[in-house]
Design an enzyme around this catalytic site. Structure first.
Site, mmCIF file in Angstrom:
data_model
loop_
_atom_site.group_PDB
_atom_site.id
_atom_site.type_symbol
_atom_site.label_atom_id
_atom_site.label_comp_id
_atom_site.label_asym_id
_atom_site.label_seq_id
_atom_site.Cartn_x
_atom_site.Cartn_y
_atom_site.Cartn_z
ATOM 1 C CG LEU A 69 -23.818 -1.004 89.009
ATOM 2 C CD1 LEU A 69 -23.965 -1.931 87.809
ATOM 3 C CD2 LEU A 69 -25.081 -0.178 89.208
ATOM 4 N NE ARG A 117 -4.790 -3.703 88.350
ATOM 5 C CZ ARG A 117 -4.636 -2.405 88.104
ATOM 6 N NH1 ARG A 117 -4.507 -1.984 86.862
ATOM 7 N NH2 ARG A 117 -4.600 -1.525 89.073
ATOM 8 C CE1 TYR A 197 -18.355 -4.686 76.824
ATOM 9 C CE2 TYR A 197 -19.952 -2.903 76.988
ATOM 10 C CZ TYR A 197 -18.750 -3.486 77.358
ATOM 11 O OH TYR A 197 -17.942 -2.866 78.276
HETATM 12 C C1 LIG Z 1 -22.354 4.830 73.107
HETATM 13 C C2 LIG Z 1 -22.170 4.523 74.563
HETATM 14 C C3 LIG Z 1 -22.810 5.540 75.341
HETATM 15 C C4 LIG Z 1 -22.860 5.628 76.648
HETATM 16 C C5 LIG Z 1 -22.313 4.660 77.613
HETATM 17 C C6 LIG Z 1 -22.711 5.079 78.927
HETATM 18 C C7 LIG Z 1 -22.980 4.260 79.905
HETATM 19 C C8 LIG Z 1 -22.663 2.841 80.117
HETATM 20 C C9 LIG Z 1 -23.457 1.854 79.391
HETATM 21 C C10 LIG Z 1 -23.112 0.585 79.436
HETATM 22 C C11 LIG Z 1 -21.921 0.138 80.224
HETATM 23 C C12 LIG Z 1 -21.519 -1.235 79.915
HETATM 24 C C13 LIG Z 1 -20.462 -1.819 80.484
HETATM 25 C C14 LIG Z 1 -19.665 -1.223 81.504
HETATM 26 C C15 LIG Z 1 -18.575 -1.871 81.951
HETATM 27 C C16 LIG Z 1 -17.707 -1.315 82.980
HETATM 28 O O1 LIG Z 1 -16.783 -1.955 83.363
HETATM 29 S S1 LIG Z 1 -18.076 0.201 83.641
HETATM 30 C C17 LIG Z 1 -16.979 0.356 85.043
HETATM 31 C C18 LIG Z 1 -15.993 1.387 84.788
HETATM 32 N N1 LIG Z 1 -15.265 1.640 86.015
HETATM 33 C C19 LIG Z 1 -13.957 1.768 86.027
HETATM 34 O O2 LIG Z 1 -13.283 1.719 85.018
HETATM 35 C C20 LIG Z 1 -13.339 2.005 87.376
HETATM 36 C C21 LIG Z 1 -11.891 1.638 87.462
HETATM 37 N N2 LIG Z 1 -11.103 2.277 86.414
HETATM 38 C C22 LIG Z 1 -9.825 2.737 86.595
HETATM 39 O O3 LIG Z 1 -9.262 2.679 87.658
HETATM 40 C C23 LIG Z 1 -9.108 3.334 85.398
HETATM 41 O O4 LIG Z 1 -10.023 3.923 84.534
HETATM 42 C C24 LIG Z 1 -8.305 2.240 84.620
HETATM 43 C C25 LIG Z 1 -7.585 2.930 83.446
HETATM 44 C C26 LIG Z 1 -9.190 1.134 84.100
HETATM 45 C C27 LIG Z 1 -7.249 1.590 85.514
HETATM 46 O O5 LIG Z 1 -6.510 2.536 86.228
HETATM 47 P P1 LIG Z 1 -4.889 2.371 86.398
HETATM 48 O O6 LIG Z 1 -4.464 3.514 87.260
HETATM 49 O O7 LIG Z 1 -4.551 1.029 86.820
HETATM 50 O O8 LIG Z 1 -4.388 2.516 84.926
HETATM 51 P P2 LIG Z 1 -3.568 3.656 84.182
HETATM 52 O O9 LIG Z 1 -2.148 3.555 84.615
HETATM 53 O O10 LIG Z 1 -4.249 4.974 84.330
HETATM 54 O O11 LIG Z 1 -3.723 3.193 82.660
HETATM 55 C C28 LIG Z 1 -3.269 1.921 82.248
HETATM 56 C C29 LIG Z 1 -3.029 1.967 80.736
HETATM 57 O O12 LIG Z 1 -4.288 2.290 80.099
HETATM 58 C C30 LIG Z 1 -4.131 3.471 79.315
HETATM 59 N N3 LIG Z 1 -5.372 4.262 79.380
HETATM 60 C C31 LIG Z 1 -5.987 4.710 80.462
HETATM 61 N N4 LIG Z 1 -7.090 5.409 80.141
HETATM 62 C C32 LIG Z 1 -7.144 5.403 78.793
HETATM 63 C C33 LIG Z 1 -8.047 5.994 77.842
HETATM 64 N N5 LIG Z 1 -9.111 6.688 78.231
HETATM 65 N N6 LIG Z 1 -7.800 5.799 76.541
HETATM 66 C C34 LIG Z 1 -6.727 5.086 76.131
HETATM 67 N N7 LIG Z 1 -5.832 4.488 76.988
HETATM 68 C C35 LIG Z 1 -6.039 4.676 78.294
HETATM 69 C C36 LIG Z 1 -2.994 4.217 79.997
HETATM 70 O O13 LIG Z 1 -2.417 5.168 79.130
HETATM 71 C C37 LIG Z 1 -2.066 3.070 80.356
HETATM 72 O O14 LIG Z 1 -1.384 2.613 79.246
HETATM 73 P P3 LIG Z 1 0.152 3.069 78.957
HETATM 74 O O15 LIG Z 1 0.127 4.546 78.790
HETATM 75 O O16 LIG Z 1 0.543 2.350 77.724
HETATM 76 O O17 LIG Z 1 0.959 2.657 80.162
HETATM 77 N N1 LIG Z 2 -22.963 0.999 85.249
HETATM 78 C C1 LIG Z 2 -23.279 0.353 84.123
HETATM 79 O O1 LIG Z 2 -24.005 0.891 83.274
HETATM 80 C C2 LIG Z 2 -22.775 -1.013 83.881
HETATM 81 C C3 LIG Z 2 -21.865 -1.622 84.705
HETATM 82 N N2 LIG Z 2 -21.465 -2.897 84.448
HETATM 83 C C4 LIG Z 2 -20.591 -3.616 85.359
HETATM 84 O O2 LIG Z 2 -21.016 -3.367 86.684
HETATM 85 C C5 LIG Z 2 -19.900 -3.469 87.564
HETATM 86 C C6 LIG Z 2 -19.843 -2.238 88.429
HETATM 87 O O3 LIG Z 2 -19.612 -1.084 87.632
HETATM 88 P P1 LIG Z 2 -20.020 0.370 88.125
HETATM 89 O O4 LIG Z 2 -20.543 0.295 89.490
HETATM 90 O O5 LIG Z 2 -20.834 0.976 87.076
HETATM 91 O O6 LIG Z 2 -18.617 1.128 88.096
HETATM 92 P P2 LIG Z 2 -17.592 1.523 89.253
HETATM 93 O O7 LIG Z 2 -16.453 2.174 88.567
HETATM 94 O O8 LIG Z 2 -18.293 2.274 90.310
HETATM 95 O O9 LIG Z 2 -17.154 0.121 89.859
HETATM 96 C C7 LIG Z 2 -15.968 -0.544 89.567
HETATM 97 C C8 LIG Z 2 -15.338 -0.969 90.868
HETATM 98 O O10 LIG Z 2 -14.234 -1.811 90.578
HETATM 99 C C9 LIG Z 2 -13.206 -1.524 91.481
HETATM 100 N N3 LIG Z 2 -11.921 -1.853 90.877
HETATM 101 C C10 LIG Z 2 -11.390 -1.370 89.731
HETATM 102 N N4 LIG Z 2 -10.181 -1.879 89.512
HETATM 103 C C11 LIG Z 2 -9.925 -2.715 90.542
HETATM 104 C C12 LIG Z 2 -8.834 -3.540 90.890
HETATM 105 N N5 LIG Z 2 -7.734 -3.598 90.119
HETATM 106 N N6 LIG Z 2 -8.921 -4.287 92.004
HETATM 107 C C13 LIG Z 2 -10.023 -4.230 92.795
HETATM 108 N N7 LIG Z 2 -11.088 -3.472 92.515
HETATM 109 C C14 LIG Z 2 -11.034 -2.716 91.403
HETATM 110 C C15 LIG Z 2 -13.320 -0.028 91.753
HETATM 111 O O11 LIG Z 2 -12.806 0.325 93.045
HETATM 112 P P3 LIG Z 2 -11.333 0.929 93.290
HETATM 113 O O12 LIG Z 2 -11.170 2.077 92.356
HETATM 114 O O13 LIG Z 2 -11.341 1.270 94.738
HETATM 115 O O14 LIG Z 2 -10.382 -0.195 92.996
HETATM 116 C C16 LIG Z 2 -14.825 0.192 91.698
HETATM 117 O O15 LIG Z 2 -15.375 0.128 92.986
HETATM 118 C C17 LIG Z 2 -18.687 -3.685 86.674
HETATM 119 O O16 LIG Z 2 -18.404 -5.054 86.588
HETATM 120 C C18 LIG Z 2 -19.146 -3.178 85.339
HETATM 121 O O17 LIG Z 2 -18.438 -3.793 84.295
HETATM 122 C C19 LIG Z 2 -21.920 -3.599 83.363
HETATM 123 C C20 LIG Z 2 -22.797 -3.030 82.507
HETATM 124 C C21 LIG Z 2 -23.328 -1.698 82.711
#
Ligand SMILES: CC/C=C\C/C=C\C/C=C\C/C=C\C=C\C(=O)SCCNC(=O)CCNC(=O)[C@H](O)C(C)(C)COP(=O)(O)OP(=O)(O)OC[C@H]1O[C@@H](n2cnc3c(N)ncnc32)[C@H](O)[C@@H]1OP(=O)(O)O
Ligand SMILES: NC(=O)C1=CN([C@@H]2O[C@H](COP(=O)(O)OP(=O)(O)OC[C@H]3O[C@@H](n4cnc5c(N)ncnc54)[C@H](OP(=O)(O)O)[C@@H]3O)[C@@H](O)[C@H]2O)C=CC1
Length: 333
Positions: A69, A117, A197
């Site tokens: 997004l 962060r 949510y």
């Molecule tokens: C019923 C629902 C049906 C369908 C849903 C479908 C669609 C979406 C609908 C609505 C969406 C609504 C809201 C969406 C909100 C969003 O934010 S979506 C955006 C998502 N994007 C991202 O998450 C991108 C960035 N993410 C990441 O980089 C990683 O995933 C991260 C884990 C968040 C961070 O990476 P990092 O490398 O910093 O962290 P790790 O070292 O890998 O992990 C840190 C600790 O977390 C534990 N961990 C990681 N993954 C999991 C897991 N899957 N389950 C449990 N725990 C997890 C990991 O073990 C580390 O903890 P530790 O082991 O104790 O050290």
């Molecule tokens: N798609 C959906 O259905 C929905 C999305 N949202 C919200 O929309 C926004 C975008 O999500 P979406 O595009 O779907 O998912 P993406 O995973 O594509 O976007 C998340 C972005 O956050 C960046 N990011 C994650 N961790 C860090 C960090 N520590 N520092 C800086 N940047 C970080 C990632 O880049 P990088 O890995 O390079 O750090 C990535 O570009 C989010 O706020 C999500 O909560 C909300 C509701 C529904």
């Protein structure tokens, strides 16, 4: 008479039960009764909505702008004339996106590495932004982390990771830029991307729900406090929009997508371009009177989930005839 009523009640119970079975089977992914056709009423428009040049001479920072997004918002703002800065952890991803968008729009997109962060990294990122473009007029806090997980399986670090990215990250970016903007007597539009949510809470994404609720409190509070410095603060709560980042972590098998679409009254997911248009409007001067707003943009999913009787959508006209007759027959309490 009593036997007739019992017989009718039994038949009614059977039809309602069979509706419930159909509903369950929809939820678990067999044939859909209503997805598809109603989406035809609500086709997404993908082109930029605002007049071209709406963001000429404006600088926009989009966190997480390299993917999903955030990338779509960057593309729209850039198309409308903004100079954009995208910031996140993966510089290679940012650079690729920046080059692709710049080459399409002719407007510069800068890529700056930043882990939101880390408050020191945020401060250095803002130094870089000041050097590249000056302080931004538009700030979109879009970066996030999330995954589905039963709360009893969450480690302290899992909790910390998500709440650090979402709540602390948004706060660090907002406070760092806010302080510098105030010092320079420059106004700006701040937008936070949360989720539906954030308002209701949700099981299985508890760190994200908690952090997004915190972001909403932060933005509503600052809308009240920092209007005097020329700053607007607004929130968009998107419903489901397919991105790799979200869907790979929230529905990794794809098993829940159909159920999700079935409960959305507009019968489809949102599109990145649709949210980009809304974000552009909220961030533009056309919305200069908008501050403290929480805009739900979800095709109706939230109200669909909330209404206690909404599952009655699956009751057929014939079943309604029976139900109505029963209700009308009732006299007194
Ligand atoms: C019923 C629902 C049906 C369908 C849903 C479908 C669609 C979406 C609908 C609505 C969406 C609504 C809201 C969406 C909100 C969003 O934010 S979506 C955006 C998502 N994007 C991202 O998450 C991108 C960035 N993410 C990441 O980089 C990683 O995933 C991260 C884990 C968040 C961070 O990476 P990092 O490398 O910093 O962290 P790790 O070292 O890998 O992990 C840190 C600790 O977390 C534990 N961990 C990681 N993954 C999991 C897991 N899957 N389950 C449990 N725990 C997890 C990991 O073990 C580390 O903890 P530790 O082991 O104790 O050290
Ligand atoms: N798609 C959906 O259905 C929905 C999305 N949202 C919200 O929309 C926004 C975008 O999500 P979406 O595009 O779907 O998912 P993406 O995973 O594509 O976007 C998340 C972005 O956050 C960046 N990011 C994650 N961790 C860090 C960090 N520590 N520092 C800086 N940047 C970080 C990632 O880049 P990088 O890995 O390079 O750090 C990535 O570009 C989010 O706020 C999500 O909560 C909300 C509701 C529904």
């Amino acid at each position: 008479m009593a036997a007739r009523v019992v017989g009718r009640t039994g038949r009614l119970a059977a039809v309602v039960r069979s509706s419930a079975v159909r509903l369950q089977s929809r939820l678990h992914g067999s044939t859909g009764l209503r997805s598809g056709s109603q989406a035809n009423f609500f086709p997404p428009l993908e082109d930029a909505m605002l007049p071209s040049g709406s963001f000429n001479n404006r600088m926009a920072l989009i966190t997480g702008g390299g993917t999903g997004l955030g990338r779509a918002m960057t593309a729209t703002l850039s198309q409308l004339g903004a100079q954009c800065i995208i910031a996140s952890r993966k510089l290679d991803v940012l650079q690729r996106t920046a080059e692709e968008i710049s080459s399409q729009t002719g407007n510069k997109v800068h890529a700056v590495q930043c882990d939101v962060r880390d408050p020191q990294a945020v401060s250095q990122c803002v130094d870089q932004i000041e050097a590249l473009t000056g302080l931004p007029d538009v700030i979109i806090n879009n970066a996030a982390g999330n995954f589905v997980c039963p709360s009893e399986r969450l480690s302290p670090n899992a909790w910390k990771t998500i709440t650090d990215i979402v709540l602390n990250g948004t706060a660090f970016v907002t406070l760092e830029l806010g302080k510098r903007l105030i010092q320079n007597q420059k106004g700006a539009s701040f937008l936070a991307i949360t989720t539906i949510y954030a308002e209701s809470g949700s099981g299985f994404v508890v760190p994200s729900a908690s952090a997004k609720a915190g972001v909403e409190a932060l933005y509503k509070s600052l809308a009240a406090e920092w209007g005097r410095y020329g700053h607007r603060f607004n929130i968009i709560q998107p419903g489901p929009i397919r991105t790799k980042g979200a869907f790979s972590r929230l529905d990794p098998t794809g098993a829940f997508e159909k159920a999700m679409i079935d409960r959305i009254p507009t019968g489809r997911l949102g599109t990145p371009a649709e949210i980009a248009n809304l974000a552009a409007y909220v961030s533009s001067n056309y919305a200069s009177w908008m501050s403290g707003a929480v805009i739900r943009f979800d095709g109706g999913e939230y109200v669909s989930l909330a209404g206690e009787f909404n599952e009655l959508r699956s009751v057929t006209p014939d079943q309604w005839k029976l139900l109505e007759a029963m209700i009308r027959k009732t006299k007194g309490s």
